[in-house]
Scaffold this active site. Structure first.
Site, PDB file in Angstrom:
ATOM      1  N   GLU A   1       0.795  -1.267   0.057  1.00 37.98           N
ATOM      2  CA  GLU A   1       0.325  -0.046   0.351  1.00 37.98           C
ATOM      3  C   GLU A   1       1.132   1.413   0.082  1.00 37.98           C
ATOM      4  O   GLU A   1       2.108   1.269   0.901  1.00 37.98           O
ATOM      5  CB  GLU A   1      -0.993   0.288   1.073  1.00 37.98           C
TER       6      GLU A   1
ATOM      7  N   SER B   1     -13.420  -9.012   4.617  1.00 34.34           N
ATOM      8  CA  SER B   1     -14.000  -9.723   2.408  1.00 34.34           C
ATOM      9  C   SER B   1     -14.605 -10.883   2.943  1.00 34.34           C
ATOM     10  O   SER B   1     -12.890 -11.922   2.926  1.00 34.34           O
ATOM     11  CB  SER B   1     -13.622  -9.256   1.421  1.00 34.34           C
TER      12      SER B   1
ATOM     13  N   ARG C   1      -7.255  -4.935  12.880  1.00 37.16           N
ATOM     14  CA  ARG C   1      -8.615  -4.172  12.964  1.00 37.16           C
ATOM     15  C   ARG C   1      -8.878  -4.798  13.844  1.00 37.16           C
ATOM     16  O   ARG C   1      -9.443  -3.972  13.952  1.00 37.16           O
ATOM     17  CB  ARG C   1      -8.765  -4.123  10.997  1.00 37.16           C
TER      18      ARG C   1
HETATM   19  P1  AMO Z   1      -8.988  -7.979   1.427  1.00 42.90           P
HETATM   20  O1  AMO Z   1      -7.924  -7.832   1.184  1.00 42.90           O
HETATM   21  O2  AMO Z   1     -10.155  -7.295   1.861  1.00 42.90           O
HETATM   22  O3  AMO Z   1      -9.643  -9.677   1.571  1.00 42.90           O
HETATM   23  O4  AMO Z   1      -8.304  -7.982   2.824  1.00 42.90           O
HETATM   24  C1  AMO Z   1      -9.623  -9.067   3.621  1.00 42.90           C
HETATM   25  C2  AMO Z   1      -9.368  -8.638   4.814  1.00 42.90           C
HETATM   26  O5  AMO Z   1      -7.663  -7.657   5.644  1.00 42.90           O
HETATM   27  C3  AMO Z   1      -7.655  -6.489   6.634  1.00 42.90           C
HETATM   28  N1  AMO Z   1      -6.345  -5.840   5.613  1.00 42.90           N
HETATM   29  C4  AMO Z   1      -5.921  -4.847   6.095  1.00 42.90           C
HETATM   30  N2  AMO Z   1      -5.349  -4.291   7.299  1.00 42.90           N
HETATM   31  C5  AMO Z   1      -4.146  -3.864   7.501  1.00 42.90           C
HETATM   32  N3  AMO Z   1      -3.879  -3.269   6.743  1.00 42.90           N
HETATM   33  C6  AMO Z   1      -3.570  -3.522   4.786  1.00 42.90           C
HETATM   34  N4  AMO Z   1      -2.622  -3.327   4.158  1.00 42.90           N
HETATM   35  C7  AMO Z   1      -4.193  -4.745   4.760  1.00 42.90           C
HETATM   36  N5  AMO Z   1      -5.485  -5.432   3.690  1.00 42.90           N
HETATM   37  C8  AMO Z   1      -6.558  -6.045   4.311  1.00 42.90           C
HETATM   38  C9  AMO Z   1      -8.975  -5.920   6.919  1.00 42.90           C
HETATM   39  C10 AMO Z   1      -9.211  -6.322   5.138  1.00 42.90           C
HETATM   40  O6  AMO Z   1     -11.167  -6.672   5.595  1.00 42.90           O
HETATM   41  N6  AMO Z   1      -8.877 -12.572  -0.281  1.00 42.90           N
HETATM   42  C11 AMO Z   1      -9.952 -12.284   0.636  1.00 42.90           C
HETATM   43  C12 AMO Z   1     -10.326 -12.788   1.841  1.00 42.90           C
HETATM   44  C13 AMO Z   1     -11.176 -13.244   1.624  1.00 42.90           C
HETATM   45  O7  AMO Z   1     -12.010 -13.442   0.859  1.00 42.90           O
HETATM   46  O8  AMO Z   1     -11.333 -14.553   1.647  1.00 42.90           O
HETATM   47  C14 AMO Z   1      -8.864 -10.538   0.723  1.00 42.90           C
HETATM   48  O9  AMO Z   1      -7.789 -10.587   1.406  1.00 42.90           O
HETATM   49  O10 AMO Z   1      -9.403  -5.795   7.508  1.00 42.90           O
END
Ligand code: AMO
Ligand code: ATP
Length: 434
Positions: A213, A360, A408
């Site tokens: 990110e 998600s 989170r």
């Molecule tokens: P997604 O990309 O929405 O879904 O990630 C799932 C959850 O992971 C957390 N998250 C993060 N927390 C902190 N920093 C980040 N950079 C970050 N990125 C993601 C969030 C987010 O909701 N493969 C799918 C999941 C699935 O469908 O099983 C996935 O990765 O809380």
């Protein structure tokens, strides 16, 4: 140090050896006190200058704050002592002296900014309220594991060095793997599906995910802990039931087992386990509700992703955890299955906390041909994913799952301002060490 007693276990009448850090020295003239701190709490060591060996008094009172000392002596009841008992020392050894110039004050009397705290995490963690966050984190992970086991899940570990991304090409960290291009894993997505398609059926993983990110926000990390679930013969509604069970188990465990830690964080009065079932709001209803709040400059139209402002408007309106279901297929990844009766609508869902997205998930496309079509629609080359897609030819049951952001969950549960507070050694744009 075999015979060492934790300060919390020192009882009047005992002869003990306690060891820990010098929290404070209070010299009142004829009498002086050293407050010794260990992982269980604090204990007062009393020095009566006229009655005790001069060398012992001198060593005990000259030692700098945060030095490590070991003290042996008798424990006595003393109502005026902070914990109701004190130790009269017979011997005191300075095990590891601390430089009197400390980069931050573990007693918390002088505030330090987050960056200084993270640069000196060892000292920062000597504060009760910081230690409390990580005790609670440990308890949450324990409760989550136990809940998954009750849901008949097997804990798995999948590789973190991988050949392909899954969550959109721009957020990958590339690495060199024996001369070949490889990446740090963004999500265990494809691997957990490959295992759900075996007899193992229901799996969970708690492990790191890596996301390049670019932006620096209080809720993004470049290395985060993902709590993943995948279950064969599950649809998206089953996966939402599992999300709710796991999140609730975390809250219940903290309420039940972390009273002291909540007190240290000043949260004991306001901490509540969510009592209502999490409402499931369709994407269509969500955009209508957001538009009705009048909080956005521009009205949302069907197909828009939800901005941070939109999520905030809806979060304020709902006031607790809620799911957003039935997202437009177009804005969900290739592995998410569309509804059979409406291919414009996906089975993808998010779990939201009023402050931010936590999860998600969705039902997966388990039909080989449809999966390949999905890759092509999203401009991905299915050949690159052959290790994954070929298993869909050998009996892949319908399945569903989710990813829950561990930090989170902790951040929203403890109302922390910054996600970095929930990680011992956070990785962000500016921080690669410690
Ligand atoms: P997604 O990309 O929405 O879904 O990630 C799932 C959850 O992971 C957390 N998250 C993060 N927390 C902190 N920093 C980040 N950079 C970050 N990125 C993601 C969030 C987010 O909701 N493969 C799918 C999941 C699935 O469908 O099983 C996935 O990765 O809380
Ligand atoms: P004592 O007779 O109990 O030793 P003191 O009044 O003779 O007490 P001082 O040196 O005058 O001893 O005490 C200074 C302050 O320290 C007083 O306010 C006293 O209440 C407090 N104090 C004395 N002993 C203790 C103790 N064991 N724990 C906490 N506070 C104490």
């Amino acid at each position: 140090m075999q015979d060492r007693t934790y300060t919390a276990d020192a009882e009047p009448g005992d002869d003990v050896t306690v060891a820990g850090w010098v929290h404070e020295i209070r010299d009142l003239g004829g009498i002086a006190f050293l407050i010794l701190r260990d992982t269980t709490g604090k204990i007062q060591i009393k020095f009566e200058k006229d009655e005790m060996d001069d060398e012992l008094v001198e060593t005990g009172l000259d030692v700098s704050r945060e030095s490590v000392v070991e003290v042996s002596g008798a424990v006595e009841e003393e109502p005026r002592a902070p914990t109701g008992v004190e130790v009269t020392p017979e011997s005191l050894e300075v095990v590891a002296p601390a430089d009197p110039e400390l980069p931050l004050d573990p007693s918390g009397k002088v505030d330090a900014d987050l960056s200084t705290r993270l640069d000196n995490r060892t000292l920062d963690l000597r504060k009760d309220e910081v230690q409390a966050i990580f005790e609670i984190r440990s308890e949450i992970l324990r409760a989550v594991r136990e809940q998954f086991r009750e849901f008949r899940c097997t804990e798995i570990n999948t590789p973190k060095i991988v050949a392909t991304g899954t969550e959109g090409g721009t957020e990958l960290f590339p690495i060199t793997y024996f001369g070949e291009e490889a990446f740090m894993n963004q999500s265990p997505q494809l691997f957990k599906q490959l295992i759900a398609g075996s007899n193992v059926e229901r799996v969970f993983e708690i492990g790191p995910i890596f996301r390049a990110e670019e932006h620096n926000t209080p809720r993004h990390l470049n290395e985060a802990t993902s709590i993943d679930f995948e279950g064969a013969f599950c649809d998206h509604t089953d996966a939402m039931d599992v999300v709710e069970g796991v999140v609730r188990a975390a809250y219940e465990a903290v309420a039940e087992n972390c009273r002291e830690e909540l007190e240290a964080l000043d949260l004991e009065a306001e901490f509540d386990v969510p009592d209502e079932a999490f409402p499931r709001i369709s994407y269509e209803d969500a955009i209508e509700r957001i538009n009705a709040t009048g909080e956005l400059d521009e009205q949302l139209v069907w197909g828009d992703d939800l901005s941070t402002e939109a999520e905030k408007a809806l979060g304020d309106d709902v006031g607790g955890h809620y799911f957003i279901t039935d997202w437009p297929s177009e804005i969900k990844p290739f592995y998410i299955k569309d509804h059979d009766d409406d291919p414009e609508l996906s089975t993808g869902f998010d779990l939201m906390h009023p402050r931010m997205e936590l999860v998600s998930g969705g039902q997966r496309e388990h039909r080989h041909e449809k999966l390949i079509e999905g890759f092509e629609q999203q401009g991905l080359d299915p050949d690159q994913f052959e290790y994954y897609t070929k298993m869909f030819k050998y009996g892949m049951p319908p399945h569903a799952g989710f990813g829950l952001g561990g930090e989170r969950l902790i951040m929203t549960l403890l109302d922390l301002d910054n996600i970095r507070e929930a990680v011992l050694f956070p990785r962000d744009r500016q921080r690669l060490s410690p």
